[in-house]
Design an enzyme around this catalytic site. Sequence first.
Site, mmCIF file in Angstrom:
data_model
loop_
_atom_site.group_PDB
_atom_site.id
_atom_site.type_symbol
_atom_site.label_atom_id
_atom_site.label_comp_id
_atom_site.label_asym_id
_atom_site.label_seq_id
_atom_site.Cartn_x
_atom_site.Cartn_y
_atom_site.Cartn_z
ATOM 1 N N SER A 62 28.047 42.395 34.729
ATOM 2 C CA SER A 62 27.234 42.172 33.520
ATOM 3 C C SER A 62 26.039 41.541 33.723
ATOM 4 C CB SER A 62 28.223 41.571 32.333
ATOM 5 O OG SER A 62 29.427 42.125 32.354
HETATM 6 N N1 SAH Z 1 33.998 41.555 34.670
HETATM 7 C C1 SAH Z 1 33.252 42.011 35.876
HETATM 8 C C2 SAH Z 1 32.402 43.192 35.091
HETATM 9 C C3 SAH Z 1 33.459 44.209 34.977
HETATM 10 S S1 SAH Z 1 32.650 45.831 34.852
HETATM 11 C C4 SAH Z 1 32.238 41.084 36.546
HETATM 12 O O1 SAH Z 1 32.183 39.900 35.824
HETATM 13 O O2 SAH Z 1 31.599 41.518 37.264
HETATM 14 C C5 SAH Z 1 34.114 46.627 34.266
HETATM 15 C C6 SAH Z 1 35.277 46.686 35.282
HETATM 16 O O3 SAH Z 1 36.559 47.257 34.614
HETATM 17 C C7 SAH Z 1 35.136 47.766 36.355
HETATM 18 O O4 SAH Z 1 35.491 46.989 37.518
HETATM 19 C C8 SAH Z 1 36.110 48.732 36.135
HETATM 20 O O5 SAH Z 1 36.765 49.193 37.443
HETATM 21 C C9 SAH Z 1 37.407 48.187 35.290
HETATM 22 N N2 SAH Z 1 38.135 48.826 34.677
HETATM 23 C C10 SAH Z 1 37.977 49.869 33.806
HETATM 24 N N3 SAH Z 1 38.860 50.448 33.311
HETATM 25 C C11 SAH Z 1 39.944 49.655 33.649
HETATM 26 C C12 SAH Z 1 41.342 49.410 33.268
HETATM 27 N N4 SAH Z 1 41.886 50.380 32.428
HETATM 28 N N5 SAH Z 1 41.987 48.498 33.735
HETATM 29 C C13 SAH Z 1 41.448 47.376 34.579
HETATM 30 N N6 SAH Z 1 40.255 47.475 34.822
HETATM 31 C C14 SAH Z 1 39.596 48.456 34.446
#
Ligand code: SAH
Length: 207
Positions: A62
């Site tokens: 993000s």
């Molecule tokens: N918090 C992260 C950004 C996350 S991007 C940071 O600081 O970099 C969103 C993330 O959610 C991605 O890595 C994606 O793979 C994950 N994601 C999507 N659906 C998910 C689910 N059902 N359970 C766990 N993770 C999930």
Amino acid sequence: MKELKRKREELIQNLINQGYLKTPRIIATFRKIPRELFVSEKYKKYAYADEPLPIASGQTISAPHMNAMCTELLKPKKTDKILEVGAGSGYQIALLSVLAKEVITIELDKELVDFSQKNLKKAGIKNVRVIHGDGSKGYPKEQPYDKIIVTCACKKIPKTLIEQLRIGGIIIAPVGETLQILTLGLKTKTGLKKEYHGGCVFVPLRH
Ligand code: SAH
């Protein structure tokens, strides 16, 4: 290295001036965690642009102002147990690991489980548990949580996550489809009291 440190300080000053960063211990945490350790080598020079950056599997880390907003809204306390859905790069949970007692993050994508673990290790952070699994179901083993942060877009806040939150606890999630509203829910005895904190764009929650 020196250049990155200067850019980090410049970004932090901007986030303070724009009103995203407010709390001294949160500001100190942004100074402490090097964001360049959470992006791939080729994006290091952009680590302190206030923009999301690509990580593996078409996902993104993000924009820093979003990390700042979410962290301020969660009001992390040194006694908190926090669950994150979507470890991605590991940067958001790295920030929370400094501000809370116990932090757990669930990531669906194995490549990103490994990426976030590697990044956290590089940053010398040892108190984060990265779990490989579907975060929409939460992590019942460690419930109840004081705070839950969902970092991928969901159509509505998953009921299972609300169930795993303690009364008085806070959940934040980007709710919507292409464009989402950053939604904060305070769990009370009679239900979730919601507050809305503007538009945002996160990658979608996958199943
Ligand atoms: N918090 C992260 C950004 C996350 S991007 C940071 O600081 O970099 C969103 C993330 O959610 C991605 O890595 C994606 O793979 C994950 N994601 C999507 N659906 C998910 C689910 N059902 N359970 C766990 N993770 C999930």
